[in-house]
Scaffold this motif. Sequence first.
Motif, PDB file in Angstrom:
ATOM      1  N   SER A  34       1.051  -0.463   0.085  1.00 20.38           N
ATOM      2  CA  SER A  34      -0.059  -0.295  -0.206  1.00 20.38           C
ATOM      3  C   SER A  34       1.241   0.600   0.305  1.00 20.38           C
ATOM      4  CB  SER A  34      -1.173   0.264   1.114  1.00 20.38           C
ATOM      5  OG  SER A  34      -0.388   0.302   2.429  1.00 20.38           O
ATOM      6  N   ILE A  35       0.285   2.436  -0.454  1.00 18.70           N
ATOM      7  CA  ILE A  35       1.273   3.575  -0.913  1.00 18.70           C
ATOM      8  C   ILE A  35       0.891   4.760   0.758  1.00 18.70           C
ATOM      9  CG2 ILE A  35       1.467   3.412  -3.072  1.00 18.70           C
ATOM     10  CD1 ILE A  35      -0.498   5.954  -3.173  1.00 18.70           C
ATOM     11  N   SER A  36       2.387   5.326   1.253  1.00 19.45           N
ATOM     12  CA  SER A  36       1.942   6.597   1.833  1.00 19.45           C
ATOM     13  C   SER A  36       0.789   7.527   1.481  1.00 19.45           C
ATOM     14  CB  SER A  36       2.559   6.577   2.771  1.00 19.45           C
ATOM     15  OG  SER A  36       3.767   7.519   1.920  1.00 19.45           O
ATOM     16  N   GLU A  37       0.658   8.319   2.315  1.00 19.25           N
ATOM     17  CA  GLU A  37      -0.418   9.700   2.068  1.00 19.25           C
ATOM     18  C   GLU A  37       0.919  10.277   2.088  1.00 19.25           C
ATOM     19  OE1 GLU A  37      -2.830  13.168   4.553  1.00 19.25           O
ATOM     20  OE2 GLU A  37      -3.286  11.199   4.823  1.00 19.25           O
ATOM     21  N   ASP A  38       2.349  10.025   1.734  1.00 23.56           N
ATOM     22  CA  ASP A  38       2.878  11.180   1.445  1.00 23.56           C
ATOM     23  C   ASP A  38       3.170  11.362  -0.323  1.00 23.56           C
ATOM     24  OD1 ASP A  38       3.326  12.915   3.652  1.00 23.56           O
ATOM     25  OD2 ASP A  38       5.155  11.662   4.794  1.00 23.56           O
ATOM     26  N   THR A  39       3.227   9.665  -0.316  1.00 22.61           N
ATOM     27  CA  THR A  39       3.405   9.218  -1.463  1.00 22.61           C
ATOM     28  C   THR A  39       2.100   9.470  -2.156  1.00 22.61           C
ATOM     29  OG1 THR A  39       5.042   7.576  -0.874  1.00 22.61           O
ATOM     30  CG2 THR A  39       4.353   6.526  -3.287  1.00 22.61           C
ATOM     31  N   ARG A  41       0.238  12.161  -1.631  1.00 22.02           N
ATOM     32  CA  ARG A  41       0.216  13.619  -2.554  1.00 22.02           C
ATOM     33  C   ARG A  41       1.542  14.022  -3.096  1.00 22.02           C
ATOM     34  NH1 ARG A  41      -1.398  17.634   0.620  1.00 22.02           N
ATOM     35  NH2 ARG A  41      -2.196  16.225   2.120  1.00 22.02           N
ATOM     36  N   GLU A  42       2.812  13.088  -3.077  1.00 22.04           N
ATOM     37  CA  GLU A  42       3.737  13.473  -4.133  1.00 22.04           C
ATOM     38  C   GLU A  42       3.808  13.362  -5.474  1.00 22.04           C
ATOM     39  OE1 GLU A  42       7.276  12.035  -1.841  1.00 22.04           O
ATOM     40  OE2 GLU A  42       7.450  12.775  -0.415  1.00 22.04           O
ATOM     41  N   MET A  67      -8.820   7.216   1.754  1.00 24.42           N
ATOM     42  CA  MET A  67      -7.566   6.901   0.803  1.00 24.42           C
ATOM     43  C   MET A  67      -7.743   5.459   0.759  1.00 24.42           C
ATOM     44  SD  MET A  67      -3.601   8.207   0.992  1.00 24.42           S
ATOM     45  CE  MET A  67      -2.814   6.945   0.400  1.00 24.42           C
ATOM     46  N   THR A 303      -4.909   2.753  -5.645  1.00 30.40           N
ATOM     47  CA  THR A 303      -4.980   3.783  -4.642  1.00 30.40           C
ATOM     48  C   THR A 303      -6.787   4.830  -5.070  1.00 30.40           C
ATOM     49  OG1 THR A 303      -3.269   2.786  -3.309  1.00 30.40           O
ATOM     50  CG2 THR A 303      -4.888   4.889  -2.284  1.00 30.40           C
TER      51      THR A 303
END
Length: 339
Positions: A34-39, A41-42, A67, A303
């Motif tokens: 899974s990906i993070s919120e920071d990823t 957003r970037e 997400m 996502t």
Amino acid sequence: MIHSVGGFLPPPMPAHPVPQPEPGPEQPHWNIPSISEDTAREAFALYASSKCCYSSAPAKDGVITNMEAFNTYRVRGLFDCYRLETFAETRSTEWSHEPYHGQPVDAFSQPPPGPWDIPAKTPSFFQDDKQVIKVPYTSSVKSCHVCLGMGRKACKECAGAGNKVCWVCNGSGYRHGNDRCGHCNGRGRDNCNHCHGQGSKQCDTCHGKQQLLVYINLTVKWKNNSDSYVVEQLSGLQVDNLSKVSGKELFRDSQFMVYPILGFPDPAVVSAAQRLVNEHQNKYSQTSRILQQRQTIELIPVTKVTYLWKGKSNIYFVYGNEFKVNADNYPATCCCTVM
């Protein structure tokens, strides 16, 4: 022995029992990334900056509220070979010939081998290839059937005459009244440029040798037959986008004949594997010799990101190992004019 020539030849029945596929090891713990919120957003910010008409404000100031992962499985299988790939070999024969200039002649000296008894160098599994082999003990010499053993053929341009109507005087031998045509010296005809006035040309088939070496060619083809199955996901992202990204390989099994996967948490994938394995084995075993099969499962992370900007809710998708972004309804665009 070769009893007929032309077309594909089904493989012979195996002399020994074919090894039966065995279930591969079950994998009870599937590592789903899974990906993070920071990823997320970037990736969104990079996407906005790549568009000349997009303001970066939604990507910078939007507040992520949700997400949701919609991981998508791409099932592939191979014959060599889930993608299902099947690596298979086909063989066909046809008569062939070449100009005879003293090559060995071996027809009737002993029976020729069967088409599936002739050794061929198998390429690396799952790599398409082709090889043409002259079948031993099939070579004989015959008169050329095109020129009837003459070594030459009548020139088509002049119909064998060696000359043609002069294009300057149109065959009259004269120009402007009583002036003799200087181009054809008053003959009214020109030597044919195509055959240099001989009326015939060397036969293109036997190259003037009058005889042909006739033999049987065996064509061996190796082809990787591949089918894919993409599990439908309800995220709203068009499936076509997934063809442009890579995923993570979760499972791989390669055998002479693969056994449909077991223990995968998505029943749609298990069902697709069973169907594709049966289809490949029924389809390709009739006309080809299956050399290897391979099945793989690839997971493509998708996502769906929901965010607020200026009090309105919007969405975008981040997908693939490359963190590609799809935002069809980006909320801050403008019209640009390139001068």
